[in-house]
Enzyme design. Structure first.
Site, short mmCIF file in Angstrom:
data_model
loop_
_atom_site.label_atom_id
_atom_site.label_comp_id
_atom_site.label_asym_id
_atom_site.label_seq_id
_atom_site.Cartn_x
_atom_site.Cartn_y
_atom_site.Cartn_z
N ASN A 13 12.21 56.87 10.86
CA ASN A 13 12.76 55.87 11.45
C ASN A 13 12.98 54.99 13.17
O ASN A 13 13.59 55.62 14.00
CB ASN A 13 15.07 55.13 11.11
CG ASN A 13 15.60 54.28 11.64
OD1 ASN A 13 14.79 53.09 11.59
ND2 ASN A 13 16.46 54.00 11.57
N LYS A 15 13.80 52.43 14.36
CA LYS A 15 14.64 51.49 15.07
C LYS A 15 14.14 50.55 15.54
O LYS A 15 13.28 50.05 15.66
CB LYS A 15 15.63 52.55 16.08
CG LYS A 15 16.47 53.52 15.43
CD LYS A 15 17.84 54.45 15.37
CE LYS A 15 18.33 55.35 14.68
NZ LYS A 15 19.40 55.73 14.84
N HIS A 98 21.87 51.37 6.64
CA HIS A 98 21.72 52.19 8.11
C HIS A 98 22.79 51.83 8.49
O HIS A 98 23.94 50.79 8.73
CB HIS A 98 20.29 52.39 9.22
CG HIS A 98 21.10 52.99 10.28
ND1 HIS A 98 21.27 53.19 11.09
CD2 HIS A 98 19.47 54.41 9.93
CE1 HIS A 98 20.96 54.09 11.89
NE2 HIS A 98 20.53 54.93 10.90
N GLU A 100 23.89 51.71 11.92
CA GLU A 100 23.94 50.69 13.08
C GLU A 100 24.09 49.50 11.89
O GLU A 100 24.65 48.47 12.78
CB GLU A 100 22.42 50.69 13.63
CG GLU A 100 22.60 52.37 14.51
CD GLU A 100 21.75 53.05 14.67
OE1 GLU A 100 20.38 52.80 14.25
OE2 GLU A 100 21.05 54.20 15.51
N GLU A 170 23.44 60.27 5.97
CA GLU A 170 23.60 60.06 7.83
C GLU A 170 25.23 60.35 7.98
O GLU A 170 25.73 59.18 7.97
CB GLU A 170 22.21 59.17 7.89
CG GLU A 170 21.72 58.99 7.41
CD GLU A 170 20.88 58.06 8.83
OE1 GLU A 170 19.44 58.59 8.90
OE2 GLU A 170 20.97 57.02 8.67
N GLY A 176 22.18 60.25 16.95
CA GLY A 176 21.68 59.93 18.57
C GLY A 176 22.95 60.52 18.74
O GLY A 176 22.56 60.01 20.52
N SER A 216 20.17 63.57 14.15
CA SER A 216 19.44 64.67 15.49
C SER A 216 19.10 65.40 14.57
O SER A 216 18.55 66.64 14.99
CB SER A 216 21.20 65.03 15.62
OG SER A 216 21.30 64.27 16.54
P1 13P Z 1 18.79 60.35 15.14
O1 13P Z 1 17.33 61.33 14.71
O2 13P Z 1 17.93 59.76 16.54
O3 13P Z 1 19.47 60.98 15.30
O4 13P Z 1 18.84 59.20 14.69
C1 13P Z 1 19.43 59.37 13.38
C2 13P Z 1 19.02 58.13 13.19
O5 13P Z 1 19.78 56.40 12.53
C3 13P Z 1 17.75 57.75 11.21
O6 13P Z 1 17.94 57.04 10.57
#
Ligand code: 13P
Length: 255
Positions: A13, A15, A98, A100, A170, A176, A216
């Site tokens: 992803n 982002k 997601h 976010e 997740e 992150g 992560s």
């Molecule tokens: P990270 O791997 O940067 O923690 O992000 C995970 C994520 O949100 C994947 O959709």
């Protein structure tokens, strides 16, 4: 092993990262790695990179995905993209719900449900995200949160539609932050989600649905996380932006 019944999906992803030129450069570095294996590698890129990414993976087994989709087919929805528009440029997967999106853009279980339905109707494979916050985990209500999200997000779905959906567990506190769930925590939560699916849609659906872990995941911890019986792949943010790291994660899934 039940795990053999399921497709392993390693999805990046990206982002809101990478220009088109950077996207092609990055994909060219790892795109051949999974060829000939059963592991499905997917790269979910920003909308503007979709066409470039589809071109870059041509001739390999890597698939391209988007990071959201609207539930209406067309109309006055400024800033949104439809499933047909994604299919037209060659996207085959789409991330939905997601954390976010839920946190910053008002996404709810209801819109996640509608968007997932629309994706399936067009033949896109949804990667539906669920997960608890740190407060919820510390309050001991992780399972309640996960089971509520699964129930609401899949409301009105047939067993076949659930089977076609990839679920990504997740935990929000691990995204992150560099704070990964332990392999046991990830395995436990993915196993719990599978149990909820079994109750709602039957053991056959539960045994065959792909459940990823995300949060992560990196080159160092991927092998241990992916070895868990109920973890069928990963949804990877930061580490998917570094070709060498993403390649290690793909290889860990292929091992
Ligand atoms: P990270 O791997 O940067 O923690 O992000 C995970 C994520 O949100 C994947 O959709």
């Amino acid at each position: 092993m039940k795990k053999d019944l399921r497709k392993v999906v390693i999805a990046g992803n990206w982002k809101m990262n990478k220009t088109r030129v950077q996207a092609a450069e990055l994909i060219n570095q790892f795109k051949g790695v999974s060829d000939g294996s059963d592991v499905q590698v997917v790269v979910c890129v920003p909308y503007t990179n979709l066409e470039t990414a589809v071109g870059a993976v041509k001739g390999t087994s890597v698939k391209i995905g988007a990071q959201n989709v609207h539930f209406e087919e067309s109309g006055a929805f400024t800033g949104e993209i439809s499933a047909a528009q994604l299919c037209e440029v060659g996207a085959e997967y789409v991330i939905i719900g997601h954390s976010e999106r839920r946190q910053y853009f008002g996404e709810t279980d209801e819109t996640v449900n509608l968007r997932t339905k629309a994706a399936l109707k067009s033949g896109l494979i949804p990667i539906m995200c669920v997960g608890e916050s740190l407060d919820e985990r510390e309050a001991g209500i992780t399972e309640e949160i996960l089971s509520t999200q699964i129930k609401l997000d899949f409301t009105g779905f047939t067993a076949d539609e659930v089977k076609k959906t990839v679920i990504a567990y997740e935990p929000i506190w691990a995204i992150g932050t560099g704070k990964t769930a332990t392999a046991e925590q990830a395995g436990e939560a993915c196993g719990f989600i599978r149990g909820v699916i079994a109750k709602l849609y039957g053991q056959d659906v539960a045994d065959s649905v792909t459940i990823q872990y995300g949060g992560s995941m990196n080159a160092k911890n991927a092998a241990e996380l992916l070895a868990q019986e109920d973890v069928d792949g990963g949804l990877i943010g930061g580490a998917s932006l570094v070709a060498a790291d993403f390649e290690v994660i793909i290889k860990a899934a292929m091992a």
